[in-house]
Design a protein around this motif. Structure first.
Motif, PDB file in Angstrom:
ATOM      1  N   GLY A 128      -0.157  -2.045  -4.874  1.00  0.00           N
ATOM      2  CA  GLY A 128      -0.513  -0.740  -5.180  1.00  0.00           C
ATOM      3  C   GLY A 128       0.423   0.309  -4.562  1.00  0.00           C
ATOM      4  N   SER A 140       3.430  -7.774  -5.597  1.00  0.00           N
ATOM      5  CA  SER A 140       2.719  -6.809  -6.367  1.00  0.00           C
ATOM      6  C   SER A 140       1.819  -6.017  -5.251  1.00  0.00           C
ATOM      7  CB  SER A 140       1.702  -7.338  -7.438  1.00  0.00           C
ATOM      8  OG  SER A 140       1.081  -6.399  -8.041  1.00  0.00           O
ATOM      9  N   GLU A 163      -0.615   3.045  -3.059  1.00  0.00           N
ATOM     10  CA  GLU A 163      -1.250   3.651  -1.768  1.00  0.00           C
ATOM     11  C   GLU A 163      -0.568   2.559  -0.826  1.00  0.00           C
ATOM     12  OE1 GLU A 163      -5.295   4.170   0.354  1.00  0.00           O
ATOM     13  OE2 GLU A 163      -4.902   5.084  -1.692  1.00  0.00           O
ATOM     14  N   GLU A 164      -0.500   1.234  -0.781  1.00  0.00           N
ATOM     15  CA  GLU A 164       0.040   0.401  -0.068  1.00  0.00           C
ATOM     16  C   GLU A 164       1.355   0.459   0.282  1.00  0.00           C
ATOM     17  OE1 GLU A 164       0.323  -2.991   2.628  1.00  0.00           O
ATOM     18  OE2 GLU A 164      -1.173  -2.027   1.904  1.00  0.00           O
TER      19      GLU A 164
END
Length: 65
Positions: free
Chosen positions: A24, A22, A26-27
């Motif tokens: 995000g 999991s 942006e990551e």
């Protein structure tokens, strides 16, 4: 309006292992590197950078067409 074909070379850790990791958006985007060439990979390199930068570049580039 002139048109051209482009080749996108995508590298990096862009697999999230079938959703098991999991992270995000942006990551996720920070792990992807993209090179864009006019024509094939022997053509003119028109962009090189991260995925987020590529999205911004494409928006500006295509907005001027």
């Amino acid at each position: 309006m002139p048109s051209a074909s482009y080749t996108y070379v995508v590298t990096g850790a862009y697999d999230n292992f079938g959703g098991k990791v999991s992270i995000g958006a942006e990551e996720y985007l920070s792990r992807i590197n993209i090179k864009v060439y006019e024509g094939d990979e022997n053509g003119n390199l028109v962009f090189e950078g991260g995925a987020a930068e590529c999205l911004a570049w494409a928006d500006g580039y295509c907005g001027h067409c």
